[in-house]
Design a protein around this motif. Structure first.
Motif, PDB file in Angstrom:
ATOM      1  N   ALA A  80      21.172  97.874  24.064  1.00 15.42           N
ATOM      2  CA  ALA A  80      19.835  97.299  23.871  1.00 15.42           C
ATOM      3  C   ALA A  80      19.292  96.822  25.212  1.00 15.42           C
ATOM      4  N   VAL A  81      19.467  97.658  26.223  1.00 15.21           N
ATOM      5  CA  VAL A  81      19.103  97.271  27.585  1.00 15.21           C
ATOM      6  C   VAL A  81      17.993  98.162  28.123  1.00 15.21           C
ATOM      7  N   GLY A  82      17.403  97.725  29.209  1.00 15.22           N
ATOM      8  CA  GLY A  82      16.427  98.563  29.888  1.00 15.22           C
ATOM      9  C   GLY A  82      15.237  97.785  30.399  1.00 15.22           C
ATOM     10  N   HIS A  83      15.288  97.390  31.660  1.00 20.43           N
ATOM     11  CA  HIS A  83      14.143  96.733  32.300  1.00 20.43           C
ATOM     12  C   HIS A  83      13.078  97.772  32.620  1.00 20.43           C
ATOM     13  N   CYS A  84      11.830  97.459  32.306  1.00 14.76           N
ATOM     14  CA  CYS A  84      10.719  98.371  32.598  1.00 14.76           C
ATOM     15  C   CYS A  84       9.658  97.670  33.435  1.00 14.76           C
ATOM     16  N   MET A  92       1.597 102.541  40.388  1.00 12.25           N
ATOM     17  CA  MET A  92       3.045 102.436  40.210  1.00 12.25           C
ATOM     18  C   MET A  92       3.759 102.963  41.452  1.00 12.25           C
ATOM     19  N   THR A  93       4.590 102.140  42.056  1.00  5.19           N
ATOM     20  CA  THR A  93       5.280 102.534  43.278  1.00  5.19           C
ATOM     21  C   THR A  93       6.569 103.292  42.960  1.00  5.19           C
ATOM     22  N   ASN A  94       7.095 103.963  43.971  1.00  7.51           N
ATOM     23  CA  ASN A  94       8.374 104.654  43.794  1.00  7.51           C
ATOM     24  C   ASN A  94       9.484 103.672  43.431  1.00  7.51           C
ATOM     25  N   ASP A  95       9.438 102.484  44.018  1.00  8.04           N
ATOM     26  CA  ASP A  95      10.454 101.477  43.702  1.00  8.04           C
ATOM     27  C   ASP A  95      10.361 101.043  42.243  1.00  8.04           C
ATOM     28  N   GLN A  96       9.145 100.920  41.731  1.00  2.00           N
ATOM     29  CA  GLN A  96       8.980 100.544  40.323  1.00  2.00           C
ATOM     30  C   GLN A  96       9.476 101.645  39.394  1.00  2.00           C
ATOM     31  N   TRP A  97       9.165 102.890  39.742  1.00  5.39           N
ATOM     32  CA  TRP A  97       9.686 104.010  38.956  1.00  5.39           C
ATOM     33  C   TRP A  97      11.214 104.014  38.993  1.00  5.39           C
ATOM     34  N   ALA A  98      11.768 103.862  40.182  1.00  8.83           N
ATOM     35  CA  ALA A  98      13.226 103.912  40.334  1.00  8.83           C
ATOM     36  C   ALA A  98      13.902 102.794  39.551  1.00  8.83           C
ATOM     37  N   SER A  99      13.317 101.601  39.594  1.00  5.20           N
ATOM     38  CA  SER A  99      13.888 100.467  38.871  1.00  5.20           C
ATOM     39  C   SER A  99      13.933 100.730  37.373  1.00  5.20           C
ATOM     40  N   THR A 100      12.838 101.262  36.833  1.00  2.00           N
ATOM     41  CA  THR A 100      12.775 101.538  35.395  1.00  2.00           C
ATOM     42  C   THR A 100      13.735 102.657  35.002  1.00  2.00           C
ATOM     43  N   ILE A 101      13.717 103.732  35.762  1.00  2.00           N
ATOM     44  CA  ILE A 101      14.580 104.875  35.444  1.00  2.00           C
ATOM     45  C   ILE A 101      16.051 104.492  35.557  1.00  2.00           C
ATOM     46  N   GLN A 102      16.397 103.758  36.603  1.00  2.00           N
ATOM     47  CA  GLN A 102      17.794 103.381  36.806  1.00  2.00           C
ATOM     48  C   GLN A 102      18.289 102.462  35.706  1.00  2.00           C
ATOM     49  N   SER A 103      17.442 101.559  35.249  1.00  4.40           N
ATOM     50  CA  SER A 103      17.857 100.593  34.236  1.00  4.40           C
ATOM     51  C   SER A 103      17.831 101.191  32.832  1.00  4.40           C
ATOM     52  N   LYS A 104      16.658 101.662  32.408  1.00  2.00           N
ATOM     53  CA  LYS A 104      16.520 102.068  31.007  1.00  2.00           C
ATOM     54  C   LYS A 104      17.122 103.435  30.715  1.00  2.00           C
ATOM     55  N   LEU A 105      16.977 104.384  31.638  1.00  2.00           N
ATOM     56  CA  LEU A 105      17.464 105.739  31.381  1.00  2.00           C
ATOM     57  C   LEU A 105      18.882 105.944  31.906  1.00  2.00           C
ATOM     58  N   VAL A 106      19.056 105.863  33.213  1.00  2.00           N
ATOM     59  CA  VAL A 106      20.372 106.131  33.796  1.00  2.00           C
ATOM     60  C   VAL A 106      21.396 105.100  33.318  1.00  2.00           C
ATOM     61  N   GLY A 140       1.742 101.311  30.498  1.00  2.00           N
ATOM     62  CA  GLY A 140       3.073 101.536  29.938  1.00  2.00           C
ATOM     63  C   GLY A 140       3.682 102.876  30.290  1.00  2.00           C
ATOM     64  N   ILE A 141       3.214 103.526  31.361  1.00  2.00           N
ATOM     65  CA  ILE A 141       3.640 104.883  31.676  1.00  2.00           C
ATOM     66  C   ILE A 141       5.144 104.987  31.929  1.00  2.00           C
ATOM     67  N   ALA A 142       5.729 104.017  32.624  1.00  2.00           N
ATOM     68  CA  ALA A 142       7.161 104.092  32.936  1.00  2.00           C
ATOM     69  C   ALA A 142       8.008 103.876  31.684  1.00  2.00           C
ATOM     70  N   ASP A 143       7.599 102.917  30.865  1.00  2.00           N
ATOM     71  CA  ASP A 143       8.299 102.659  29.608  1.00  2.00           C
ATOM     72  C   ASP A 143       8.220 103.886  28.705  1.00  2.00           C
ATOM     73  N   ALA A 144       7.028 104.464  28.579  1.00  2.00           N
ATOM     74  CA  ALA A 144       6.843 105.632  27.719  1.00  2.00           C
ATOM     75  C   ALA A 144       7.673 106.818  28.198  1.00  2.00           C
ATOM     76  N   THR A 145       7.688 107.038  29.501  1.00  2.00           N
ATOM     77  CA  THR A 145       8.410 108.181  30.062  1.00  2.00           C
ATOM     78  C   THR A 145       9.910 108.058  29.840  1.00  2.00           C
ATOM     79  N   THR A 146      10.461 106.888  30.113  1.00  2.00           N
ATOM     80  CA  THR A 146      11.906 106.711  29.940  1.00  2.00           C
ATOM     81  C   THR A 146      12.294 106.683  28.462  1.00  2.00           C
ATOM     82  N   SER A 147      11.416 106.164  27.609  1.00  2.00           N
ATOM     83  CA  SER A 147      11.705 106.186  26.170  1.00  2.00           C
ATOM     84  C   SER A 147      11.761 107.618  25.654  1.00  2.00           C
TER      85      SER A 147
END
Length: 218
Positions: A80-84, A92-106, A140-147
């Motif tokens: 039940a994890v995943g920072h977005c 949206m910066t590359n760092d923000q994308w990376a943070s979301t992808i690394q936490s919620k997806l990877v 919500g683009i990063a949340d939607a993409t990783t979801s």
């Protein structure tokens, strides 16, 4: 009348990662008759509340080894994890994308990859995604993409897991306990009861389904 249905429930040991968050708390609302081991980034004083960082495979390995050493084998893992990060696409910066992808997806993929080495035969993994890949909202683009990626990952990897191990995802809209944090971002959305989300996690833990996305929406 004898229906021939066996109502005996098997008590399972379930690790809930992200147990201190809103979704983690909701996931545990219907697990009272199971042996729940909690895990979170901060950990806790309770011996059944362990520390873990899902972005680090070594941390996950330590978690699973600690559970086996101190509590015995385990049957299910709920993630039940995943920072977005929330911002519009242009800003949206590359760092923000990376943070979301690394936490919620990877991070959740790490849970499965490491957990496979330790979980019992015919065990299960349940991941968390989110309704924004179906009902998008501004910022919500990063949340939607990783979801969406989590939902696809679950559907595909279910065909590759060994030893009868199952995997599913719960895809909820915003829950009532978190509504105060998100209501200004989500006009027109209807929150759902935490217990409904708990029922979805319970279904994933105790049924035979695999490769499924369980939507919880109003």
């Amino acid at each position: 009348m004898n229906t021939g249905i066996n109502n005996t429930k098997q008590k399972k040991r379930v690790i809930v990662i992200g147990a201190t968050g809103h979704i983690g708390q909701a996931a545990m609302t219907d697990l009272d008759d199971h042996d729940v081991i909690m895990a979170s980034r901060s950990g806790g004083s309770d011996p059944k509340h362990l520390r873990v960082d899902v972005t680090r495979s070594g941390s996950l390995a330590s978690l699973f080894e600690s559970v086996i050493e101190n509590h015995g084998s385990f049957d299910a893992v709920i993630s039940a994890v995943g920072h977005c990060e929330y911002a519009d696409f242009e800003s949206m910066t590359n760092d923000q994308w990376a943070s979301t992808i690394q936490s919620k997806l990877v991070g959740q993929m790490n849970v499965v990859r490491e957990g496979l080495k330790y979980i019992d035969d015919r065990g299960s993994f349940t991941l968390i995604s989110g309704i924004l890949n179906i009902k998008p909202m501004p910022m919500g683009i990063a949340d939607a993409t990783t979801s969406g990626a989590i939902d696809t990952f679950v559907k595909c990897v279910a065909h590759e897991l060994p030893r009868g191990i199952r995997i599913n995802a719960v895809n909820p809209t915003v829950i009532e306990s978190a509504w105060a944090d998100y209501r200004d971002m989500m006009p027109g959305y209807q929150p759902v009861a935490d217990k409904l989300v708990g029922k979805a996690f319970r279904r994933c833990v105790d049924s035979f389904i695999t490769g499924q996305v369980i939507f919880v929406d109003a």
